[in-house]
Design a protein around this motif. Structure first.
Motif, PDB file in Angstrom:
ATOM      1  N   ARG A  21      90.816  -9.026  72.221  1.00 54.65           N
ATOM      2  CA  ARG A  21      92.223  -9.376  72.406  1.00 54.65           C
ATOM      3  C   ARG A  21      92.338 -10.880  72.651  1.00 54.65           C
ATOM      4  N   GLY A  22      93.213 -11.516  71.937  1.00 48.67           N
ATOM      5  CA  GLY A  22      93.350 -12.970  72.030  1.00 48.67           C
ATOM      6  C   GLY A  22      92.673 -13.715  70.897  1.00 48.67           C
ATOM      7  N   TRP A  23      91.771 -13.060  70.165  1.00 46.64           N
ATOM      8  CA  TRP A  23      91.164 -13.721  69.007  1.00 46.64           C
ATOM      9  C   TRP A  23      92.268 -13.984  67.972  1.00 46.64           C
ATOM     10  N   GLY A  24      92.306 -15.207  67.507  1.00 47.34           N
ATOM     11  CA  GLY A  24      93.363 -15.588  66.582  1.00 47.34           C
ATOM     12  C   GLY A  24      94.545 -16.214  67.279  1.00 47.34           C
ATOM     13  N   ALA A  25      94.511 -16.232  68.622  1.00 44.15           N
ATOM     14  CA  ALA A  25      95.571 -16.891  69.405  1.00 44.15           C
ATOM     15  C   ALA A  25      94.909 -17.763  70.462  1.00 44.15           C
ATOM     16  N   ASP A  26      94.501 -17.159  71.592  1.00 46.80           N
ATOM     17  CA  ASP A  26      93.818 -17.919  72.644  1.00 46.80           C
ATOM     18  C   ASP A  26      92.424 -18.359  72.215  1.00 46.80           C
ATOM     19  N   VAL A  27      91.809 -17.601  71.333  1.00 45.41           N
ATOM     20  CA  VAL A  27      90.426 -17.868  70.926  1.00 45.41           C
ATOM     21  C   VAL A  27      90.396 -18.211  69.440  1.00 45.41           C
ATOM     22  N   ALA A  28      89.988 -19.438  69.133  1.00 44.12           N
ATOM     23  CA  ALA A  28      89.889 -19.875  67.742  1.00 44.12           C
ATOM     24  C   ALA A  28      88.654 -19.269  67.087  1.00 44.12           C
ATOM     25  N   GLU A  29      88.601 -19.329  65.777  1.00 45.24           N
ATOM     26  CA  GLU A  29      87.541 -18.655  65.025  1.00 45.24           C
ATOM     27  C   GLU A  29      86.147 -19.139  65.412  1.00 45.24           C
ATOM     28  N   GLU A  30      85.948 -20.440  65.547  1.00 42.75           N
ATOM     29  CA  GLU A  30      84.617 -20.950  65.848  1.00 42.75           C
ATOM     30  C   GLU A  30      84.151 -20.485  67.220  1.00 42.75           C
ATOM     31  N   GLU A  31      85.056 -20.480  68.201  1.00 42.86           N
ATOM     32  CA  GLU A  31      84.673 -20.016  69.535  1.00 42.86           C
ATOM     33  C   GLU A  31      84.395 -18.513  69.514  1.00 42.86           C
ATOM     34  N   ALA A  32      85.181 -17.758  68.755  1.00 42.56           N
ATOM     35  CA  ALA A  32      84.935 -16.326  68.618  1.00 42.56           C
ATOM     36  C   ALA A  32      83.568 -16.074  67.995  1.00 42.56           C
ATOM     37  N   THR A  49      88.564  -3.650  69.478  1.00 41.21           N
ATOM     38  CA  THR A  49      89.666  -4.374  68.875  1.00 41.21           C
ATOM     39  C   THR A  49      90.824  -3.415  68.641  1.00 41.21           C
ATOM     40  N   SER A  50      91.876  -3.907  68.017  1.00 35.07           N
ATOM     41  CA  SER A  50      93.036  -3.080  67.697  1.00 35.07           C
ATOM     42  C   SER A  50      93.914  -3.843  66.727  1.00 35.07           C
ATOM     43  N   PRO A  51      94.573  -3.150  65.796  1.00 35.54           N
ATOM     44  CA  PRO A  51      95.532  -3.840  64.923  1.00 35.54           C
ATOM     45  C   PRO A  51      96.738  -4.349  65.698  1.00 35.54           C
ATOM     46  N   ALA A  52      96.912  -3.886  66.943  1.00 37.17           N
ATOM     47  CA  ALA A  52      98.018  -4.357  67.772  1.00 37.17           C
ATOM     48  C   ALA A  52      97.734  -5.709  68.410  1.00 37.17           C
ATOM     49  N   TYR A  53      96.475  -6.150  68.386  1.00 37.72           N
ATOM     50  CA  TYR A  53      96.124  -7.426  69.002  1.00 37.72           C
ATOM     51  C   TYR A  53      96.509  -8.580  68.075  1.00 37.72           C
TER      52      TYR A  53
END
Length: 318
Positions: A21-32, A49-53
């Motif tokens: 949760r937060g990947w793609g918002a709080d967490v950028a791709e490189e950090e993920a 994960t979830s499609p709702a995130y």
């Protein structure tokens, strides 16, 4: 990381899971990418994960990052996702666990992840408008089709889990098609102990503890107010965090940080270890926003909460 069996199934997962949760918002791709590598390198396996995130961005990012991994490493990743919940719909229409919606969500998730099957597919929430028999029919069909290896539920109460799993178990000799339940569980939220965890144990299922740090409140970072850039600053995204801001919880956070300081651990490590080792918990799902936080979580693998500290937590939280 040590592994645990999920209920009475043969599925083995790490006793700490990685939430996205937060990947793609709080967490950028490189950090993920770095977080995932650190988690898998430490022996972690289950990724939630979830499609709702983040409107599906988290799920899509996870799928892309897993596909970058060598095949031998990809095979160790156990993805747990959900269906039937759309938080962006108006109130009253956010939960739809009808057969039509669940299967449509399943196909969209498979495309987003770039996979032929899902390791653990969860019904995202109890839907009072859909008969439990229809939900069970859909879950069993998804497993028989080969698109789903194992199934579970999220956000169910004990009676809802018992009813749904009982219908499934009554249909075949192999027991229920559901092997795991997931719900929020931490030092501030111990409701699962009242009904859900006893039901999980009775049904011989696994349990994934979500939000072991109570959306970051148990790190102690909110003790002196809301720091700049924290999730709680956002009126929409921080609503869940702000639910924890009450006097009783302040005392619990103070007790946790004091105990952690005395033991020489960060509060996040102590709080995670406490959840991880509670009776009935299969895996504690953590949600680091940085690779440094991931390393802190991994450090909790090496500690056990002293009995005296656990009893003190009971005194102040129960």
């Amino acid at each position: 990381m040590r592994q645990r069996l999920v209920g009475n199934s043969g599925l083995r997962v790490s006793r700490m899971g990685l939430g996205t949760r937060g990947w793609g918002a709080d967490v950028a791709e490189e950090e993920a990418r770095r977080i995932l590598a650190e988690f898998l390198g430490a022996g972690g396996s289950v990724v939630e994960t979830s499609p709702a995130y983040e409107q599906g961005r988290s799920e899509a990012m996870l799928g892309a990052l897993v596909r970058e991994l060598p095949t031998s490493v990809q095979d160790t990743v156990i993805i747990s996702t959900a269906a039937g919940v759309n938080p962006h719909q108006p109130l009253g229409r956010r939960v739809d666990c009808s057969r039509r919606t669940l299967l449509a969500d399943l196909d969209r998730t498979l495309r987003a992840l770039g996979r032929e099957y899902i390791d653990i597919w969860n019904v995202g929430f109890w839907d009072a408008k859909t008969p439990a028999t229809e939900v069970v029919d859909t879950v069993e069909y998804a497993v028989r089709s080969g698109k789903v290896r194992y199934a579970g539920v999220r956000g169910y109460s004990g009676w809802q889990l018992g009813l749904t799993a009982g219908i499934s178990a009554a249909r075949g000799s192999g027991g229920s098609a559901l092997i795991v339940a997931q719900a929020e569980y931490n030092l501030l939220v111990r409701r699962p102990e009242e009904e859900l965890l006893p039901a999980v144990r009775h049904m011989e299922m696994g349990f994934f503890a979500a939000a072991p740090l109570a959306q970051g409140v148990l790190t102690g970072k909110y003790r002196s107010g809301i720091p700049h850039g924290a999730r709680a600053e956002d009126a929409h995204r921080g609503a869940e965090v702000q639910l924890y801001f009450e006097e009783r919880n302040d005392a619990i956070v103070d007790a946790l940080t004091t105990a952690a300081s005395g033991l020489g651990y960060p509060p996040s490590v102590l709080a995670t270890a406490w959840v991880r080792d509670r009776p009935g918990v299969t895996s504690a799902i953590v949600g680091p926003k940085t690779v440094e936080q991931m390393r802190e979580y991994i450090a909790s693998e090496d500690i056990r909460v002293p009995q005296a500290i656990s009893e003190a937590f009971d005194d102040i939280t129960l």
